[in-house]
Design a protein around this motif. Structure first.
Motif, PDB file in Angstrom:
ATOM      1  N   PRO A   1       8.353 -38.330 124.748  1.00  0.00           N
ATOM      2  CA  PRO A   1       8.064 -37.207 125.861  1.00  0.00           C
ATOM      3  C   PRO A   1       8.383 -35.857 124.852  1.00  0.00           C
ATOM      4  O   PRO A   1       7.837 -34.833 125.219  1.00  0.00           O
ATOM      5  N   ALA A   2       9.295 -35.761 124.186  1.00  0.00           N
ATOM      6  CA  ALA A   2       9.570 -34.455 123.304  1.00  0.00           C
ATOM      7  C   ALA A   2       8.277 -34.075 122.699  1.00  0.00           C
ATOM      8  O   ALA A   2       7.925 -33.008 122.924  1.00  0.00           O
ATOM      9  N   MET A   3       7.822 -34.949 121.951  1.00  0.00           N
ATOM     10  CA  MET A   3       6.604 -34.801 121.153  1.00  0.00           C
ATOM     11  C   MET A   3       5.376 -34.355 122.121  1.00  0.00           C
ATOM     12  O   MET A   3       4.418 -33.431 121.901  1.00  0.00           O
ATOM     13  N   TYR A   4       5.128 -35.096 123.302  1.00  0.00           N
ATOM     14  CA  TYR A   4       4.217 -34.776 124.113  1.00  0.00           C
ATOM     15  C   TYR A   4       4.407 -33.592 124.717  1.00  0.00           C
ATOM     16  O   TYR A   4       3.657 -32.441 124.893  1.00  0.00           O
ATOM     17  N   PHE A   5       5.380 -32.850 125.149  1.00  0.00           N
ATOM     18  CA  PHE A   5       5.802 -31.651 125.580  1.00  0.00           C
ATOM     19  C   PHE A   5       5.202 -30.873 124.594  1.00  0.00           C
ATOM     20  O   PHE A   5       4.628 -29.699 124.994  1.00  0.00           O
ATOM     21  N   TRP A   6       5.805 -30.573 123.280  1.00  0.00           N
ATOM     22  CA  TRP A   6       5.193 -29.811 122.324  1.00  0.00           C
ATOM     23  C   TRP A   6       3.931 -29.761 122.020  1.00  0.00           C
ATOM     24  O   TRP A   6       3.158 -28.615 121.610  1.00  0.00           O
ATOM     25  N   ALA A   7       3.346 -30.906 121.808  1.00  0.00           N
ATOM     26  CA  ALA A   7       1.991 -31.132 121.464  1.00  0.00           C
ATOM     27  C   ALA A   7       0.975 -30.650 122.555  1.00  0.00           C
ATOM     28  O   ALA A   7       0.242 -29.834 122.038  1.00  0.00           O
ATOM     29  N   THR A   8       1.385 -30.935 123.618  1.00  0.00           N
ATOM     30  CA  THR A   8       0.502 -30.201 124.696  1.00  0.00           C
ATOM     31  C   THR A   8       0.794 -28.781 124.793  1.00  0.00           C
ATOM     32  O   THR A   8      -0.251 -27.948 124.807  1.00  0.00           O
ATOM     33  N   GLY A   9       1.843 -28.450 124.686  1.00  0.00           N
ATOM     34  CA  GLY A   9       2.432 -27.072 124.889  1.00  0.00           C
ATOM     35  C   GLY A   9       1.702 -26.060 123.824  1.00  0.00           C
ATOM     36  O   GLY A   9       1.084 -24.953 123.983  1.00  0.00           O
ATOM     37  N   VAL A  10       1.756 -26.653 122.598  1.00  0.00           N
ATOM     38  CA  VAL A  10       1.324 -25.553 121.502  1.00  0.00           C
ATOM     39  C   VAL A  10      -0.241 -25.490 121.490  1.00  0.00           C
ATOM     40  O   VAL A  10      -0.861 -24.600 121.418  1.00  0.00           O
ATOM     41  N   LEU A  11      -0.875 -26.625 121.688  1.00  0.00           N
ATOM     42  CA  LEU A  11      -2.341 -26.588 121.956  1.00  0.00           C
ATOM     43  C   LEU A  11      -2.765 -25.752 123.161  1.00  0.00           C
ATOM     44  O   LEU A  11      -3.851 -25.211 123.307  1.00  0.00           O
ATOM     45  N   SER A  12      -1.978 -26.059 124.342  1.00  0.00           N
ATOM     46  CA  SER A  12      -2.225 -25.110 125.575  1.00  0.00           C
ATOM     47  C   SER A  12      -2.029 -23.632 125.311  1.00  0.00           C
ATOM     48  O   SER A  12      -2.729 -22.849 126.035  1.00  0.00           O
ATOM     49  N   SER A  13      -1.215 -23.277 124.175  1.00  0.00           N
ATOM     50  CA  SER A  13      -0.975 -22.018 124.133  1.00  0.00           C
ATOM     51  C   SER A  13      -2.215 -21.104 123.482  1.00  0.00           C
ATOM     52  O   SER A  13      -2.664 -19.973 123.553  1.00  0.00           O
ATOM     53  N   PHE A  14      -3.239 -22.002 122.760  1.00  0.00           N
ATOM     54  CA  PHE A  14      -4.215 -21.351 122.081  1.00  0.00           C
ATOM     55  C   PHE A  14      -5.728 -21.929 122.801  1.00  0.00           C
ATOM     56  O   PHE A  14      -6.752 -21.405 122.389  1.00  0.00           O
ATOM     57  N   LEU A  15      -5.607 -23.431 122.917  1.00  0.00           N
ATOM     58  CA  LEU A  15      -6.843 -23.851 123.687  1.00  0.00           C
ATOM     59  C   LEU A  15      -6.856 -23.860 125.466  1.00  0.00           C
ATOM     60  O   LEU A  15      -5.843 -23.262 125.870  1.00  0.00           O
ATOM     61  N   ASP A  16      -7.832 -24.222 126.153  1.00  0.00           N
ATOM     62  CA  ASP A  16      -7.579 -23.968 127.473  1.00  0.00           C
ATOM     63  C   ASP A  16      -6.738 -25.026 127.936  1.00  0.00           C
ATOM     64  O   ASP A  16      -6.722 -26.302 127.505  1.00  0.00           O
ATOM     65  N   ASN A  17      -5.631 -24.724 128.683  1.00  0.00           N
ATOM     66  CA  ASN A  17      -4.563 -25.781 128.959  1.00  0.00           C
ATOM     67  C   ASN A  17      -5.173 -26.869 129.971  1.00  0.00           C
ATOM     68  O   ASN A  17      -4.582 -27.901 129.838  1.00  0.00           O
ATOM     69  N   ALA A  18      -6.106 -26.634 130.560  1.00  0.00           N
ATOM     70  CA  ALA A  18      -6.640 -27.769 131.497  1.00  0.00           C
ATOM     71  C   ALA A  18      -7.168 -29.200 130.748  1.00  0.00           C
ATOM     72  O   ALA A  18      -6.691 -30.215 130.938  1.00  0.00           O
ATOM     73  N   PRO A  19      -8.379 -28.678 129.787  1.00  0.00           N
ATOM     74  CA  PRO A  19      -8.831 -30.049 128.937  1.00  0.00           C
ATOM     75  C   PRO A  19      -7.652 -30.594 128.183  1.00  0.00           C
ATOM     76  O   PRO A  19      -7.740 -31.876 127.969  1.00  0.00           O
ATOM     77  N   THR A  20      -6.613 -29.706 127.419  1.00  0.00           N
ATOM     78  CA  THR A  20      -5.583 -30.130 126.887  1.00  0.00           C
ATOM     79  C   THR A  20      -4.692 -31.052 127.456  1.00  0.00           C
ATOM     80  O   THR A  20      -4.520 -32.123 126.804  1.00  0.00           O
ATOM     81  N   TYR A  21      -4.550 -30.585 128.731  1.00  0.00           N
ATOM     82  CA  TYR A  21      -3.613 -31.815 129.868  1.00  0.00           C
ATOM     83  C   TYR A  21      -4.437 -33.023 129.720  1.00  0.00           C
ATOM     84  O   TYR A  21      -3.837 -34.151 129.717  1.00  0.00           O
ATOM     85  N   LEU A  22      -5.882 -33.103 129.788  1.00  0.00           N
ATOM     86  CA  LEU A  22      -6.328 -34.313 130.151  1.00  0.00           C
ATOM     87  C   LEU A  22      -6.341 -35.055 128.865  1.00  0.00           C
ATOM     88  O   LEU A  22      -6.204 -36.283 128.784  1.00  0.00           O
TER      89      LEU A  22
ATOM     90  N   ALA B   1       6.588 -34.361 131.032  1.00  0.00           N
ATOM     91  CA  ALA B   1       6.472 -33.679 129.544  1.00  0.00           C
ATOM     92  C   ALA B   1       5.082 -33.100 129.362  1.00  0.00           C
ATOM     93  O   ALA B   1       4.952 -31.594 129.028  1.00  0.00           O
ATOM     94  N   ILE B   2       4.035 -33.755 129.586  1.00  0.00           N
ATOM     95  CA  ILE B   2       2.768 -33.156 129.702  1.00  0.00           C
ATOM     96  C   ILE B   2       2.392 -32.174 130.565  1.00  0.00           C
ATOM     97  O   ILE B   2       1.735 -31.132 130.242  1.00  0.00           O
ATOM     98  N   SER B   3       2.956 -32.292 131.795  1.00  0.00           N
ATOM     99  CA  SER B   3       2.707 -31.306 132.997  1.00  0.00           C
ATOM    100  C   SER B   3       3.395 -29.848 132.569  1.00  0.00           C
ATOM    101  O   SER B   3       2.962 -28.922 132.691  1.00  0.00           O
ATOM    102  N   ALA B   4       4.567 -30.000 132.074  1.00  0.00           N
ATOM    103  CA  ALA B   4       5.375 -28.868 131.736  1.00  0.00           C
ATOM    104  C   ALA B   4       5.105 -28.297 130.503  1.00  0.00           C
ATOM    105  O   ALA B   4       5.062 -27.040 130.627  1.00  0.00           O
ATOM    106  N   GLY B   5       4.522 -29.110 129.335  1.00  0.00           N
ATOM    107  CA  GLY B   5       3.977 -28.272 128.417  1.00  0.00           C
ATOM    108  C   GLY B   5       2.780 -27.499 128.703  1.00  0.00           C
ATOM    109  O   GLY B   5       2.479 -26.497 128.221  1.00  0.00           O
TER     110      GLY B   5
END
Length: 469
Positions: free
Chosen positions: A365-386, A409-413
């Motif tokens: 979960p920790a890595m999912y939180f950060w991986a989803t979050g870091v990519l959502s910071s620069f990519l569109d967060n909707a497809p990153t979530y998917l 973790a994915i949702s929060a990130g």
């Protein structure tokens, strides 16, 4: 580059020739296909600093140039059919619904004028941010941001330091506040469409949201109080005189805002077998009804809102045009990046995907939180979530139960870390544009990241140790 306007028409006219093209296989792509996407991000970050006048007048052309820097070589390498299919998919399945929803929220919220002159004390500003955080989960981060940013700026127009107020507004109202329902932020709405229960997020990341929003409000109050107590902070003459009592003009837009929420919910709950195939992209009847309804709501708001309300709100299309043009380039250049991420461990970004899995094969979960979050910071967060939703198995029943910590973790990130940059979430850029249009000197792209790095990242680290271990 007026030819940019004709690309969608050309794409649709050629659609029959593309219908049989295969979906883009990210495993076959080189990371070099991500250069145009990196280029548009760097342009957004650097050009307002090194060439502000050029950027102000030509940012749409720059975005179009980066889009063509991807599309033309891609068509040459993989054929016009493959380029056309991916272009149409980005246009019909992602960009057009995105822009239609943002335009409806921007127009409706811009038709509501909060009368009177609030005075931007630390207590009042903190209260507005708290109200915005609550509203964001029910009317979307875009709706809440567009409703409250103008009165907040007006309340502080007699202060010399306002940029920090807008920065924390982006943190809280434009991002963190939208984490509790699918109405709040696009990633959660996509999860809802995939089968995640409507109230699942409020039941599983409410403590994280309460902690983040509460900590940000406390930090903001401390920072704003420090500025407020500084000598010379208040101007001698308030630009907005106290000539009116507090109230609302353009009340019809509250009903239209309710119609926007109803249309979005309808498209999620309504299941229809009526699907139209356009160049390989399936467009369902619920989505068509939603988008047509949103266009009708936008036109109704423009027709029914008194001109005096728009004038009082300083309503203009420049912020919406900036978002629409820049995100057109982003949505196109991001095509190969998302394909490479979807390729999973076998793709060029396999290291990212493998990093979210523990040695025993269970998700981290920790890595999912950060991986989803870091990519959502620069990519569109909707497809990153998917991408990470599918990486974790893609079965909503399992993700909501056995793997609930991972889905949380994915949702929060995706939602929280959209605040890390101006491009992490669409309202960020819209709020920045409105603030600058009203004379607020906002931080640069990297200047904003200094704020997010100093304020948000430490809070995310604390959250990781408490909830995502």
């Amino acid at each position: 580059m007026k030819f940019w306007r004709w690309l969608p028409i050309a794409a649709l006219c050629a659609a029959p020739a593309w219908a049989g093209a295969a979906e883009l296989d990210g495993r076959t792509l080189s990371v070099l296909w991500g250069v145009p996407f990196a280029g548009i991000l760097l342009s957004i970050a650097l050009m307002p600093l090194v060439a502000p006048v050029f950027w102000h007048h030509h940012f749409g052309k720059v975005a179009a140039a980066w889009a063509l820097a991807f599309l033309l070589p891609f068509a040459a390498a993989f054929g016009p059919a493959a380029a056309g299919v991916n272009f149409v998919h980005a246009l019909l399945a992602e960009y057009i619904p995105f822009v239609i929803l943002l335009t409806a929220l921007f127009t409706v919220a811009g038709g509501i004028y909060i009368r009177g002159n609030l005075h931007g004390s630390p207590a009042l500003n903190t209260g507005i941010l708290a109200i915005g955080a609550v509203l964001a989960s029910f009317m979307g981060t875009t709706g809440a941001s567009m409703l409250l940013i103008r009165p907040l700026i007006r309340a502080n127009d007699n202060r010399r330091h306002v940029a920090h107020v807008v920065v924390f507004f982006i943190f809280i109202v434009s991002n963190a506040g939208g984490s509790l329902t699918p109405l709040g932020d696009p990633p959660l709405f996509l999860g809802f469409l995939k089968g995640v229960d409507f109230f699942w997020t409020v039941g599983h990341i409410f403590p994280e949201t309460l902690f983040l929003v509460g900590a940000l409000l406390a930090l903001f109050y401390a920072v704003d109080s420090w500025y407020f107590r500084k000598g010379g902070e208040l101007r001698r003459v308030d630009p907005t005189p106290d000539t009116q009592g507090i109230g609302f003009d353009g009340k019809i837009n509250f009903a239209l805002l309710g119609a926007v929420v109803a249309l979005v919910l309808l498209s999620g709950f309504w299941k229809s077998g009526v699907v139209f195939d356009i160049a390989g992209t399936e467009v369902g009847l619920p989505g068509i009804v939603r988008d047509a309804g949103l266009i009708a709501v936008t036109l109704a708001s423009l027709a029914l809102t008194p001109k005096s309300v728009h004038k009082a709100n300083q309503f203009g299309w420049a912020p919406m045009q900036e978002v629409a043009k820049l995100f057109a380039g982003i949505f196109l250049t991001i095509i190969p990046v998302i394909a490479m991420l979807k390729a999973g461990a076998e793709g060029p970004f396999g290291a990212v995907i493998r990093a979210v899995t523990r040695p025993d094969g269970s998700p981290d979960p920790a890595m999912y939180f950060w991986a989803t979050g870091v990519l959502s910071s620069f990519l569109d967060n909707a497809p990153t979530y998917l991408v990470f939703f599918n990486t974790a198995g893609g079965d909503p029943a399992t993700l909501m139960t056995t793997l609930a910590p991972t889905l949380a973790a994915i949702s929060a990130g995706a939602v929280f870390m959209g605040a890390n940059t101006y491009i992490g979430n669409a309202p960020n850029l819209m709020v920045k544009a409105i603030a600058e249009d009203r004379g607020v000197k906002m931080p640069s792209f990297f200047g904003y990241m200094l704020w997010s790095g100093g304020v948000l990242i430490p809070l995310f680290i604390v959250m990781t140790f408490i909830w995502f271990r």
